[in-house]
Enzyme design. Sequence first.
Site, PDB file in Angstrom:
ATOM      1  N   ASP A  37      42.134  78.069  59.877  1.00 52.77           N
ATOM      2  CA  ASP A  37      40.829  78.729  60.018  1.00 52.77           C
ATOM      3  C   ASP A  37      40.609  79.731  58.874  1.00 52.77           C
ATOM      4  O   ASP A  37      39.544  80.330  58.752  1.00 52.77           O
ATOM      5  CB  ASP A  37      40.667  79.393  61.400  1.00 52.77           C
ATOM      6  CG  ASP A  37      41.656  80.511  61.652  1.00 52.77           C
ATOM      7  OD1 ASP A  37      42.570  80.712  60.816  1.00 52.77           O
ATOM      8  OD2 ASP A  37      41.528  81.201  62.682  1.00 52.77           O
ATOM      9  N   ASP A  97      44.063  74.232  63.298  1.00 56.56           N
ATOM     10  CA  ASP A  97      44.148  75.639  63.703  1.00 56.56           C
ATOM     11  C   ASP A  97      43.006  75.950  64.677  1.00 56.56           C
ATOM     12  O   ASP A  97      41.833  75.942  64.284  1.00 56.56           O
ATOM     13  CB  ASP A  97      43.969  76.473  62.419  1.00 56.56           C
ATOM     14  CG  ASP A  97      44.595  77.838  62.512  1.00 56.56           C
ATOM     15  OD1 ASP A  97      45.260  78.119  63.525  1.00 56.56           O
ATOM     16  OD2 ASP A  97      44.424  78.618  61.552  1.00 56.56           O
ATOM     17  N   GLU A 140      53.963  85.157  60.365  1.00 53.55           N
ATOM     18  CA  GLU A 140      53.117  85.661  59.278  1.00 53.55           C
ATOM     19  C   GLU A 140      53.400  87.130  59.004  1.00 53.55           C
ATOM     20  O   GLU A 140      53.327  87.971  59.907  1.00 53.55           O
ATOM     21  CB  GLU A 140      51.618  85.454  59.612  1.00 53.55           C
ATOM     22  CG  GLU A 140      50.722  85.992  58.481  1.00 53.55           C
ATOM     23  CD  GLU A 140      49.300  85.477  58.473  1.00 53.55           C
ATOM     24  OE1 GLU A 140      48.951  84.614  59.290  1.00 53.55           O
ATOM     25  OE2 GLU A 140      48.532  85.969  57.622  1.00 53.55           O
TER      26      GLU A 140
END
Length: 259
Positions: A43, A82, A177
């Site tokens: 995304d 995603d 992340e």
Amino acid sequence: MQKITIKKILGKKNITPITCLTAYSKSIAQIADKYCDIILVGDSLGMVLYGMKSTKEVKIDTMILHCKTVKKFTKKSLIVFDMPYKTYQSKFIAYKNAKKVMNQTKCDAIKLEGGKEIVNTIKYLTRKGIPVMGHIGLLPQTSTIYKVKGKNNNQKKKIFEDAIAISKSGAFAIVLECIVQDLAKKITEKISIPTIGIGASKHCDGQILVSDDMLGLSDISPKFVKQYSNLKINIENSIKNYVKDVRLKKFPTKKNAYN
Ligand code: KIV
């Protein structure tokens, strides 16, 4: 070219690094498919392609359109969709949307952002046959500030517990992340499914980058990105030279004309 399956991805843990990139278009997907294990239709396209302020604005139908193209022009890589913001607030909403995504795009798996709070959703989806990739650490769909996670003990504990919970929920891999390296190492050593790092050090089982970032097309370049190309400068020089040629009547030449 043999199709990469989830079983193959799981089999790479502790054996060989898993290679992943994002792709949103035919041209990048076709090239990435030759080399990458996983292609994520992320995304991040909201910011990268559409200039949105955050991924929160991305709509599911936009993602479906891009994922259909990526799927159509790839043969080998595992294609992961995603799920955008507010498409998985409950397990039932998640299932309804995931089914639509899987049916329309024919992707191989979906990715969801979140920790313990989405464990029941992942369990529900995987029991219904929808393969799920997790995503913890920095969560762009809900974070207000983009900052490294896991710098203090509270954050470390939370992210570690999230990783354990997601790994036991049926997910086949987890994106980590922007977390500190000792935490990425601890998680990777502890859980049985592969970790895919972005800004999470070499200790992960695999790596992912946003393709535009590593190709030098993005406006910003975080520390964790290695730029393998400078396409922005290449494109600018090409456009500048084209405009110059047209103005000087150097283009088109005989070679570009029909008789
Ligand atoms: O949307 C995206 O590109 C992602 C990657 C950064 C993992 O989620």
